[in-house]
Structure formats: structure tokens, C-alpha cells
Write an enzyme that holds these catalytic residues in place. Structure first.
Site, PDB file in Angstrom:
ATOM      1  N   SER A  95      -6.472  -4.695   7.992  1.00 41.30           N
ATOM      2  CA  SER A  95      -5.907  -5.989   8.410  1.00 41.30           C
ATOM      3  C   SER A  95      -4.498  -5.823   8.942  1.00 41.30           C
ATOM      4  O   SER A  95      -3.670  -5.164   8.312  1.00 41.30           O
ATOM      5  CB  SER A  95      -5.887  -6.954   7.221  1.00 41.30           C
TER       6      SER A  95
ATOM      7  N   GLY B 233      -7.342  -3.673   2.451  1.00 39.79           N
ATOM      8  CA  GLY B 233      -8.384  -3.610   3.471  1.00 39.79           C
ATOM      9  C   GLY B 233      -7.838  -3.578   4.874  1.00 39.79           C
ATOM     10  O   GLY B 233      -6.625  -3.678   5.097  1.00 39.79           O
TER      11      GLY B 233
ATOM     12  N   ALA C 268      -1.210  -8.133   9.822  1.00 42.05           N
ATOM     13  CA  ALA C 268      -0.717  -9.448   9.414  1.00 42.05           C
ATOM     14  C   ALA C 268      -0.781 -10.454  10.552  1.00 42.05           C
ATOM     15  O   ALA C 268      -1.123 -11.626  10.336  1.00 42.05           O
ATOM     16  CB  ALA C 268       0.718  -9.314   8.898  1.00 42.05           C
TER      17      ALA C 268
ATOM     18  N   LYS D 131      -4.314   6.355   4.109  1.00 50.71           N
ATOM     19  CA  LYS D 131      -4.600   6.000   5.517  1.00 50.71           C
ATOM     20  C   LYS D 131      -3.323   5.871   6.327  1.00 50.71           C
ATOM     21  O   LYS D 131      -3.319   6.142   7.535  1.00 50.71           O
ATOM     22  CB  LYS D 131      -5.435   4.714   5.571  1.00 50.71           C
TER      23      LYS D 131
ATOM     24  N   THR E 206      -5.858   1.490  11.069  1.00 55.77           N
ATOM     25  CA  THR E 206      -4.467   1.932  11.085  1.00 55.77           C
ATOM     26  C   THR E 206      -4.268   3.141  11.990  1.00 55.77           C
ATOM     27  O   THR E 206      -3.201   3.309  12.586  1.00 55.77           O
ATOM     28  CB  THR E 206      -4.001   2.256   9.655  1.00 55.77           C
TER      29      THR E 206
ATOM     30  N   SER F  56      -0.449  -0.894  14.720  1.00 51.30           N
ATOM     31  CA  SER F  56      -0.158  -0.041  13.572  1.00 51.30           C
ATOM     32  C   SER F  56       1.231   0.593  13.680  1.00 51.30           C
ATOM     33  O   SER F  56       1.518   1.345  14.611  1.00 51.30           O
ATOM     34  CB  SER F  56      -1.214   1.067  13.468  1.00 51.30           C
ATOM     35  N   ARG F  57       2.080   0.319  12.702  1.00 49.20           N
ATOM     36  CA  ARG F  57       3.419   0.913  12.700  1.00 49.20           C
ATOM     37  C   ARG F  57       3.367   2.407  12.407  1.00 49.20           C
ATOM     38  O   ARG F  57       4.154   3.180  12.950  1.00 49.20           O
ATOM     39  CB  ARG F  57       4.298   0.194  11.659  1.00 49.20           C
ATOM     40  N   ASN F  58       2.461   2.825  11.520  1.00 50.84           N
ATOM     41  CA  ASN F  58       2.357   4.244  11.189  1.00 50.84           C
ATOM     42  C   ASN F  58       1.854   5.058  12.384  1.00 50.84           C
ATOM     43  O   ASN F  58       2.358   6.151  12.649  1.00 50.84           O
ATOM     44  CB  ASN F  58       1.437   4.415   9.978  1.00 50.84           C
TER      45      ASN F  58
ATOM     46  N   GLU G  59       4.994   2.433   5.879  1.00 45.17           N
ATOM     47  CA  GLU G  59       4.875   2.976   4.532  1.00 45.17           C
ATOM     48  C   GLU G  59       4.489   4.449   4.526  1.00 45.17           C
ATOM     49  O   GLU G  59       4.842   5.178   3.603  1.00 45.17           O
ATOM     50  CB  GLU G  59       3.859   2.171   3.716  1.00 45.17           C
TER      51      GLU G  59
ATOM     52  N   LYS H 159       0.858  -1.182   0.000  1.00 45.44           N
ATOM     53  CA  LYS H 159       0.000   0.000   0.000  1.00 45.44           C
ATOM     54  C   LYS H 159       0.895   1.234   0.000  1.00 45.44           C
ATOM     55  O   LYS H 159       1.834   1.325   0.780  1.00 45.44           O
ATOM     56  CB  LYS H 159      -0.902   0.015   1.236  1.00 45.44           C
TER      57      LYS H 159
END
Length: 333
Positions: A138, A136, A140, A191, A248, A254-256, A281, A108
């Protein structure tokens, strides 16, 4: 089906597990980037770096052959899934330009330097592929643990959508088809940027009112950009728009979001990224999202604030002050 996944990071491994555990008993190949990683996957029976504690079944065949060799030795493959980060998509698609079976990607974002969406990269380097995206809300880890999840199979080509549904739709994973790949990919890119902003908001303890406002106005930004690029408005109220944004922006995995939290704590961007150990990302796509928006004349003030924050042009408090100090306007103007 025979399904091959290229890239043995968190997402490639999670979707390999989803396919291997499918009631139809798919044949699954997971392609690791080097022999050492492949050996570790075979020996440990888990992806210790990305999905520790999640066992890999024997049904998943691990490969570390050169991608060209894997492609030539697997003519019977029914579906190829690219699970590289956005930065690796162009080279992978170039190598796959002559593949006849459906191809999908999980990444993404927008490509650094060009600002292209994944399907636009594919149109440049592998225009004859029948391809699309699986996207979508999700994480991992939750997919790997077979926790209930819903995804979107997006492609202009019905056989690609059908192949993704057949491959992954099952008891723990619902897959919905959508022909609006532009909208799905815009949602997946924007997002991540908005999640950095929401993490910043929460890290500064601005409150739940602020978080709700930020997510809602962020969705408006996402939709404006998508419509300017030719997407359908309904897509942004679906799983790959609102759904992925909420996950997210608020999910603890969520890494972001984590990047925003760490910046709010006073860490530098380099410190925040290093502490993650995984790709966020949004850090890499924020500037390209803003560049694309400006080229189209689309107003995206939250994205502008995130870019200024990442570039260290503004402090966290200055970014908030800039957003709150904007002139009043109509909500849907």
C-alpha cells in the site's frame, strides 16, 4: 467506532481518511505532533506536505494535545493506531502501556540498535497491551484517494484483528486477518531493503530479467529469515510478503526504490535521502536486518550487498558484481 490515529504524516492521514470515509461513519481523531501542524491541517483542509491535493473531511477531528492528555481524555476510544516512523514507536508504546483498547501500528522495519521487530518492542515496554500491526502492499497516497487496496491485520489477539477489520474494511479497502505477526513484520522490514536493491538494478539498466531474479531471490531471503524467527511460510506468499515486495520494489511511489535509483545515478546516500523529503525505512533497517540474520546464521546476500552499498564499501557496480560472482548452488538449498 471511535478511532484515534497518532501521527499526522502520510500514513496517519491516509488511514484517518479511510476510517472517516467508512460506511459505518466512524468517529476519527488524528493526532498531530505539534500545534502548528494541527492548525495547518485545520486551515488547509489537507496535509499539504505529505498528501497534497487530498481533501480532509470535517469528520476528522485534529488534535495536538500532549499524547498523555489525549489518552486520558479518550477512554471511550475503540482502537488506537500508531502512525509514527519506527524510530518513534518505543516512546509512543511506553506512553500507551496502560491502554485497554486494541492498539495497532503502521510502521515497518526493525528498531535501530536493538534489531527488534515492532511487536518485540511492544513486549518490552507495554507487555499488557492487546496489540498488532496493519501492513501490506500500500502507498499512502493511493489509500487516501480511495483506490482499491488490500491490507493485513496481524496480531496474536483475535480482538485486535477484529477491531482493525471493523475499522477499515470497506468498499475501497480489504483487510485480511492473519495471526502470524512475526511473518508479517519480517516481510514489512525486509521488502524495504530489497526495494533499494531493485531500484539500483533498474537505475543501472540491468534489464527486466535481472529485476525478476532479484525480486525472486529477495523473497527467498525474506522467507529464510522469517522461518528462522518462527514465522509461517505461507505468510511470505501473501500480501505482506510477496505482495508488499512487488509493490515496493517496482512502484514509482516507493521511496526505498527511489533511493536505489538515485544511488545508481551516482548520488551519495545523504544526497539521496535529502532529496526524498520523507523517511525511507530501508535505509535505517538494512543494517539491523543483516545483524539479525547473521546472529541466526541466515544467508542474505542481497541484503549484505545493500548494506555495503549504503556504507559506501562498494560502488553500485561492485555490488552487482559481488552478487553475480557468487558460487553456484541449488535453488532451494
Amino acid at each position: 467506532m471511535h478511532i484515534a490515529l497518532i501521527g499526522a504524516g502520510a500514513w496517519g492521514t491516509a488511514m484517518a481518511l479511510a476510517a472517516a470515509c467508512h460506511p459505518c461513519g466512524h468517529t476519527v481523531t488524528l493526532h498531530a505532533r505539534d500545534a502548528a501542524q494541527a492548525d495547518a491541517l485545520r486551515t488547509d483542509k489537507q496535509n499539504a506536505r505529505y498528501l497534497p491535493g487530498v481533501d480532509l473531511p470535517d469528520a476528522i477531528e485534529i488534535s495536538s494535545a500532549p499524547l498523555t492528555s489525549l489518552l486520558s481524555s479518550s477512554p471511550e476510544c475503540d482502537l488506537w493506531v500508531i502512525a509514527t516512523p519506527m524510530a518513534g514507536l518505543r516512546a509512543t508504546l511506553t506512553a500507551m502501556a496502560d491502554v485497554k483498547a486494541p492498539v495497532a501500528w503502521l510502521c515497518k522495519g526493525l528498531e535501530s540498535g536493538t534489531g527488534l521487530m515492532p511487536h518485540e518492542v511492544q513486549a518490552q515496554v507495554a507487555p499488557h497491551l492487546k496489540a498488532g500491526a496493519l501492513s501490506g502492499p500500500s502507498f499512502a497516497l493511493e489509500v487516501a484517494r480511495q483506490q482499491p487496496t488490500a491490507l493485513v491485520a496481524a496480531s496474536a489477539h483475535a480482538p485486535v484483528r477484529d477491531a482493525l477489520v471493523q475499522a477499515f474494511h470497506g468498499p475501497a479497502l480489504r483487510v485480511y486477518a492473519n495471526s502470524d505477526i512475526v511473518g508479517v513484520e519480517v516481510g514489512g522490514a525486509v521488502k524495504n531493503v530489497l526495494a533499494i536493491a531493485t531500484g539500483l538494478c533498474d537505475g543501472l539498466h540491468l534489464g527486466l530479467n535481472a529485476r525478476a531474479a532479484l525480486i525472486t531471490r529477495g523473497l527467498a531471503e525474506m522467507t529464510r529469515l522469517g522461518l528462522a524467527l518462527g514465522a509461517h511460510s505461507d505468510t511470505f506468499m501473501g500480501l505482506s510478503g510477496l505482495g508488499d515486495l512487488v509493490l515496493t520494489a517496482t512502484g514509482e511511489l516507493s521511496r526505498n526504490r527511489k533511493v536505489g535509483l538515485l544511488l545508481a545515478q551516482g548520488q551519495s546516500l545523504d544526497q539521496a535521502v535529502r532529496s526524498l523529503g520523507h523517511v525511507a525505512e530501508g535505509v535505517y533497517s538494512a543494517r539491523t536486518v543483516l545483524q539479525r540474520a547473521r546472529a541466526l546464521g541466515v544467508d542474505m546476500p542481497i541484503t549484505e550487498a545493500v548494506v555495503a552499498l549504503l556504507d559506501a564499501s562498494w560502488s553500485p557496480r561492485e555490488a552487482v558484481a559481488a552478487l553475480m560472482g557468487r558460487n553456484p548452488k541449488g535453488e532451494f538449498a
